[in-house]
Design a protein around this motif. Sequence first.
Motif, PDB file in Angstrom:
ATOM      1  N   ALA A  82      31.346  11.235  12.345  1.00 53.46           N
ATOM      2  CA  ALA A  82      30.008  10.927  11.830  1.00 53.46           C
ATOM      3  C   ALA A  82      28.981  10.886  12.950  1.00 53.46           C
ATOM      4  O   ALA A  82      27.825  11.301  12.766  1.00 53.46           O
ATOM      5  CB  ALA A  82      30.032   9.600  11.083  1.00 53.46           C
ATOM      6  N   SER A  83      29.386  10.407  14.108  1.00 57.79           N
ATOM      7  CA  SER A  83      28.447  10.273  15.224  1.00 57.79           C
ATOM      8  C   SER A  83      27.954  11.629  15.745  1.00 57.79           C
ATOM      9  O   SER A  83      26.945  11.703  16.442  1.00 57.79           O
ATOM     10  CB  SER A  83      29.102   9.494  16.370  1.00 57.79           C
ATOM     11  N   LYS A  84      28.666  12.704  15.384  1.00 56.54           N
ATOM     12  CA  LYS A  84      28.300  14.042  15.853  1.00 56.54           C
ATOM     13  C   LYS A  84      27.375  14.769  14.875  1.00 56.54           C
ATOM     14  O   LYS A  84      26.925  15.875  15.147  1.00 56.54           O
ATOM     15  CB  LYS A  84      29.554  14.890  16.071  1.00 56.54           C
ATOM     16  N   ILE A  85      27.111  14.159  13.722  1.00 57.84           N
ATOM     17  CA  ILE A  85      26.311  14.814  12.686  1.00 57.84           C
ATOM     18  C   ILE A  85      25.020  14.043  12.462  1.00 57.84           C
ATOM     19  O   ILE A  85      25.047  12.834  12.221  1.00 57.84           O
ATOM     20  CB  ILE A  85      27.101  14.905  11.365  1.00 57.84           C
ATOM     21  N   SER A  86      23.920  14.740  12.555  1.00 61.20           N
ATOM     22  CA  SER A  86      22.631  14.110  12.254  1.00 61.20           C
ATOM     23  C   SER A  86      22.254  14.413  10.815  1.00 61.20           C
ATOM     24  O   SER A  86      22.633  15.461  10.265  1.00 61.20           O
ATOM     25  CB  SER A  86      21.542  14.611  13.207  1.00 61.20           C
ATOM     26  N   VAL A  87      21.519  13.501  10.197  1.00 61.92           N
ATOM     27  CA  VAL A  87      21.124  13.685   8.801  1.00 61.92           C
ATOM     28  C   VAL A  87      19.863  14.548   8.772  1.00 61.92           C
ATOM     29  O   VAL A  87      18.748  14.087   8.509  1.00 61.92           O
ATOM     30  CB  VAL A  87      20.900  12.330   8.104  1.00 61.92           C
ATOM     31  N   THR A  88      20.062  15.827   9.073  1.00 55.70           N
ATOM     32  CA  THR A  88      18.980  16.813   9.047  1.00 55.70           C
ATOM     33  C   THR A  88      19.460  18.034   8.295  1.00 55.70           C
ATOM     34  O   THR A  88      20.668  18.327   8.257  1.00 55.70           O
ATOM     35  CB  THR A  88      18.572  17.232  10.471  1.00 55.70           C
ATOM     36  N   GLU A  89      18.541  18.767   7.709  1.00 52.19           N
ATOM     37  CA  GLU A  89      18.929  19.945   6.951  1.00 52.19           C
ATOM     38  C   GLU A  89      19.583  20.984   7.848  1.00 52.19           C
ATOM     39  O   GLU A  89      20.527  21.663   7.438  1.00 52.19           O
ATOM     40  CB  GLU A  89      17.711  20.548   6.249  1.00 52.19           C
ATOM     41  N   ASN A  90      19.119  21.104   9.067  1.00 48.65           N
ATOM     42  CA  ASN A  90      19.667  22.087   9.989  1.00 48.65           C
ATOM     43  C   ASN A  90      21.155  21.851  10.252  1.00 48.65           C
ATOM     44  O   ASN A  90      21.987  22.758  10.130  1.00 48.65           O
ATOM     45  CB  ASN A  90      18.900  22.048  11.307  1.00 48.65           C
ATOM     46  N   ASP A  91      21.514  20.615  10.598  1.00 46.95           N
ATOM     47  CA  ASP A  91      22.918  20.285  10.846  1.00 46.95           C
ATOM     48  C   ASP A  91      23.766  20.477   9.598  1.00 46.95           C
ATOM     49  O   ASP A  91      24.865  21.031   9.649  1.00 46.95           O
ATOM     50  CB  ASP A  91      23.029  18.828  11.318  1.00 46.95           C
TER      51      ASP A  91
END
Length: 289
Positions: A108-117
């Motif tokens: 989870a720490s490697k994923i940002s809550v952005t559309e791109n990711d």
Amino acid sequence: MPGNLLSKLSPLSKEQAEHFTSLASEKNLPFDANLCSLANLACLSKARVDSFLDKNNYGYGRISPNVVLHVDPFSFFRLSLLKQGNMVHLSSLENQLPQQSFLPSQTASKISVTENDLRKLFPQSFESPQTKDAIQYTLIYCNTPALKEEPQSCAKSLEEMIEFSKTAIGDKNLVALASKNTEGSRKELMVGRVEKLKYGKTVACHQLFLPFATYFCHLLSNIEVYAVDVVEPRTKVPVNTVTVVCHMDTSGWSPDHVALKILKTSPGQSEACHWMSQSDLIFISQGKN
């Protein structure tokens, strides 16, 4: 810890979690159907989220009214309704989202809550208009600035949720509360015993849709929390014990907030109470205010 939350713990082994973390770090290696199934994620376009979009109507001043599709007229009410013997229409307490698990904390720490990711890692989720809209709804929640004195976080793991709650409340010893079950949903019932809970600061967490279990958590101010027994009107047989949150100060809310529309009132002119569904929970400190 409520059972509904425990059921969302990641099923991955340590070795599998390390593999998932490496994929998330790469950002250009999408999670395929087998990996999604292994981690119990809802990252395929066939994930059913239409009920979530139709019935999620809280907003908390962050969501524009045109995002709210169908409003349950019983979803918000005045505190005066919570008196023993009063009749109430209990809104649906059922989780409107597909079964899915949290990501391991290191992933989870490697994923940002952005559309791109999210597009890079879960491209299938953007193939369906329904799942795409549900993700966009979540992104609005997670990326809109916090209301005054209400720090917020979109937690992608149980550890992240608990750590945010501890920090926001300022106490390591927290208690998680949720409605007892979903019994009585969409029924006319009678209010039984009403208990006002004693607590310090409070964090509320509401499940939103991403391919992995995600909760929007925010520190609440000027609220009251109640445990409300509801019973069958004729037999007085107990049906459920439901957690209710009452926002006592709505002065900072938008005039277009769905609660104020339902209650036919204006910001600061009325409190607004709502039931906590199966996909909601609150963390409280047992310290004194």
